[in-house]
Design an enzyme around this catalytic site. Structure first.
Site, short mmCIF file in Angstrom:
data_model
loop_
_atom_site.label_atom_id
_atom_site.label_comp_id
_atom_site.label_asym_id
_atom_site.label_seq_id
_atom_site.Cartn_x
_atom_site.Cartn_y
_atom_site.Cartn_z
N ASP A 137 34.77 107.27 64.83
CA ASP A 137 35.48 106.05 64.44
C ASP A 137 34.58 104.83 64.34
O ASP A 137 35.00 103.69 64.58
CB ASP A 137 36.64 105.76 65.43
N LYS B 261 32.78 104.95 59.40
CA LYS B 261 32.09 105.75 58.37
C LYS B 261 32.79 105.64 57.02
O LYS B 261 32.15 105.48 55.99
CB LYS B 261 32.04 107.23 58.81
N GLY C 70 39.67 110.84 60.76
CA GLY C 70 40.53 109.85 60.12
C GLY C 70 39.63 108.72 59.67
O GLY C 70 39.13 107.97 60.50
N HIS C 71 39.38 108.64 58.39
CA HIS C 71 38.45 107.64 57.85
C HIS C 71 39.24 106.59 57.08
O HIS C 71 39.94 106.91 56.12
CB HIS C 71 37.41 108.32 56.95
N GLN D 122 33.46 112.63 62.77
CA GLN D 122 33.25 112.47 64.21
C GLN D 122 31.97 111.67 64.46
O GLN D 122 31.59 110.88 63.63
CB GLN D 122 33.21 113.84 64.93
P1 GDP Z 1 35.72 106.31 60.82
O1 GDP Z 1 36.46 107.48 61.39
O2 GDP Z 1 34.32 106.24 61.29
O3 GDP Z 1 35.83 106.23 59.32
O4 GDP Z 1 36.44 105.01 61.40
P2 GDP Z 1 38.04 104.78 61.55
O5 GDP Z 1 38.59 104.50 60.21
O6 GDP Z 1 38.66 105.85 62.35
O7 GDP Z 1 38.06 103.49 62.48
C1 GDP Z 1 37.44 102.31 62.11
C2 GDP Z 1 38.51 101.21 62.09
O8 GDP Z 1 37.87 99.95 62.07
C3 GDP Z 1 39.37 101.24 60.85
O9 GDP Z 1 40.64 100.74 61.18
C4 GDP Z 1 38.64 100.29 59.89
O10 GDP Z 1 39.50 99.71 58.92
C5 GDP Z 1 38.15 99.25 60.85
N1 GDP Z 1 36.88 98.61 60.50
C6 GDP Z 1 35.80 99.12 59.87
N2 GDP Z 1 34.79 98.20 59.84
C7 GDP Z 1 35.27 97.10 60.46
C8 GDP Z 1 34.70 95.83 60.77
O11 GDP Z 1 33.54 95.52 60.49
N3 GDP Z 1 35.49 94.95 61.44
C9 GDP Z 1 36.77 95.23 61.80
N4 GDP Z 1 37.47 94.32 62.46
N5 GDP Z 1 37.34 96.42 61.51
C10 GDP Z 1 36.59 97.35 60.87
P1 IMO Z 2 36.33 110.56 62.88
O1 IMO Z 2 35.70 111.35 61.76
C1 IMO Z 2 37.13 110.14 67.11
C2 IMO Z 2 37.71 113.82 69.41
C3 IMO Z 2 39.09 114.10 69.96
C4 IMO Z 2 38.75 114.91 71.20
C5 IMO Z 2 37.55 115.73 70.73
C6 IMO Z 2 37.91 117.12 70.23
O2 IMO Z 2 37.55 109.82 62.48
O3 IMO Z 2 35.31 109.71 63.55
P2 IMO Z 2 39.17 118.15 68.13
O4 IMO Z 2 40.41 117.72 67.41
O5 IMO Z 2 37.96 118.15 67.29
O6 IMO Z 2 39.37 119.42 68.89
O7 IMO Z 2 38.95 117.02 69.28
O8 IMO Z 2 36.96 115.00 69.67
N1 IMO Z 2 37.66 113.59 67.95
C7 IMO Z 2 37.46 112.39 67.39
N2 IMO Z 2 37.34 111.17 67.96
N3 IMO Z 2 37.00 110.28 65.78
C8 IMO Z 2 37.10 111.51 65.20
O9 IMO Z 2 36.85 111.69 63.89
C9 IMO Z 2 37.38 112.62 66.01
N4 IMO Z 2 37.55 113.93 65.77
C10 IMO Z 2 37.72 114.52 66.97
O10 IMO Z 2 39.76 112.90 70.28
O11 IMO Z 2 38.29 114.06 72.22
MG MG Z 3 38.19 107.89 62.51
#
Ligand code: GDP
Ligand code: IMO
Ligand code: MG
Length: 425
Positions: free
Chosen positions: A13, A16, A40-41, A223
């Protein structure tokens, strides 16, 4: 040509999706190499938010090819939902979205097994996203899996049944889980019809031929490195190799084809699910980070655990991945803080160390360095020299400690909320 890589350096998270989406228009293809619907991107542009799980974050850029590589595990139900989301957003992905024949399928019973395994673990549960990831990768390694390339074969139904029976037999020794298998199977088989419509490719040839023709490819990690099955905080990890090495096995490219490795870190740190997190904050600071950063999972909606940035952890993942440039995201979340902390070393059994240990003990403590906050909004700032002095100092201090240039700084969720500093791609 070489293939560039974007991956997360913490526990996932890191942002990416946002960074891949931003950089994608400099490439001809974006390819996912591992993970599955546990990811979840989030992408935000034109006032709309999109969350992708299996589909690469290049899909919103016109003309760009998106590939789901052999290292990915696919749940046809989630996949179909994602396609529906793209249809609703008016995205034309026909002839631009490809599946590796060698990608493995997640069955409904994989999800059931995931839930039962977690239940059996009791207090030591991993906090899995329960998307069937672990059991699906187990069947891959155990040589039992069904792959995308199998779905048109005559014996597909028979093989599905055999694998399902195997799972049902295992489930008799695990806690009982409420799960409407018949209904989930019905949905799965229905969405299989959608999956069949998506062009399949021999992705190792597909990727290498594109590189040979001078096409630019970006590999999108899911991840984060601390969730890597080999190098993460085992057993509190996912079941794939999330590090750069995973690009080679998850797409079929040789190590000498790896180009830039762009590692992403938040300006602080989060983790969702169980497992160690040395710089975690249990006080109102942690609450504030969660509130300001909207730190709730993009896949499961669970609150994310929050803490300060951890330099030994980042140095470890920079080393594992061969990171050539860094991106710092969510720096705006720190706007309100008067004082910022940076974890600089661990104290384990009274000894100070900068090395990530075999296991983080429960009583580990972290030593911190303090930095002054800037207490100002960063809205509208697109040039580094226009950032408040304290923010510049914070970035320079991280850069100096980590030994890798920070080439991008993200100041908000929107595609446009970004500051570039000599990005090399
Ligand atoms: P990913 O899994 O690495 O793609 O990241 P996620 O989407 O799960 O989580 C990142 C969260 O932070 C999302 O809700 C994005 O919209 C938000 N986000 C990304 N970059 C920024 C930033 O620079 N500032 C803020 N406030 N939110 C951001
Ligand atoms: P993105 O791509 C954050 C975590 C889960 C759990 C562990 C194992 O959005 O960064 P799994 O479902 O793979 O058996 O879970 O890894 N986990 C993540 N945490 N971002 C993710 O993906 C994750 N994918 C799995 O919360 O601790
Ligand atoms: Mg994510």
């Amino acid at each position: 040509m070489k293939i560039d890589v974007i991956l997360g350096l913490q526990w996932g998270d890191e942002g990416k999706g946002k960074i891949v989406d931003y950089l994608a228009d400099r490439y001809d293809m974006v390819a996912r190499f591992q993970g599955g619907p546990n990811a979840g991107h989030t992408l935000v542009f034109d006032g709309r938010k999109h969350v992708l799980h299996t589909i690469p974050s290049g899909v919103f850029r016109p003309d760009l090819i998106n590939l789901i590589g052999n290292g990915v595990v696919i749940d046809p139900i989630t996949f179909e939902k994602e396609l529906k989301g793209l249809d609703d957003a008016g995205v034309d992905y026909a002839d631009r979205l490809f599946l590796s024949q060698k990608a493995h399928l997640i069955l409904p019973t994989h999800r059931l097994l995931d839930a039962a395994n977690e239940q059996a673990k009791g207090k030591s549960k991993i906090g899995s996203t329960l998307r069937g990831i672990g059991p699906a990768y187990m069947d891959r390694t155990g040589r039992n899996s069904l792959r995308v390339g199998d779905i048109h074969k005559n014996d597909f139904g028979e093989r599905y049944d055999r694998l399902k029976q195997k799972h049902l037999a295992i489930l008799t020794s695990l806690p009982k889980i409420e799960f409407d298998l018949e209904e989930e199977e019905r949905k799965w088989l229905e969405s299989m019809e959608t999956l069949k419509q998506v062009p399949q490719v021999s992705s190792e040839y597909f990727v290498n031929r594109h590189l040979d023709f001078g096409k630019r490819i970006l590999a999108e990690g899911a991840q984060g490195s601390m969730l890597d099955v080999d190098f993460g905080t085992y057993p509190f990890v996912t079941s794939s190799n999330t590090v750069t090495a995973g690009v080679c096995t998850g797409l079929g490219v040789s190590p000498d084809k790896i180009g830039e490795v762009i590692g992403i870190t938040k300006a602080y740190c989060t983790r969702v699910g169980g497992g160690p997190f040395p710089s975690e904050l249990f006080d109102e600071m942690g609450e504030l980070l969660r509130k300001e950063g909207h730190e709730f999972g993009a896949t499961t909606g669970r609150p994310r655990r929050c803490g300060w940035i951890d330099l030994p952890q980042l140095k470890y993942t920079i080393m594992l991945n061969g990171v050539t440039q860094l991106v710092v995201t969510k720096i705006d979340v720190l706007n309100i803080f008067k004082e910022l902390k940076v974890g600089v070393s661990y104290v384990i059994d009274g000894e100070e160390t900068e090395e990530v240990p075999f296991e983080f003990p429960k009583d580990i403590s972290m030593k911190y360095e303090s930095h002054g906050g800037w207490e100002k909004s960063l809205e509208g700032i697109h040039v580094f020299s226009e950032m408040p002095d304290a923010a510049q100092d914070y970035i320079r201090a991280l850069e100096k400690e980590l030994g890798v240039p920070i080439t991008m700084i993200s100041t908000g969720p929107d595609r446009k909320e970004l500051l570039l500093r000599n990005v090399v791609v």
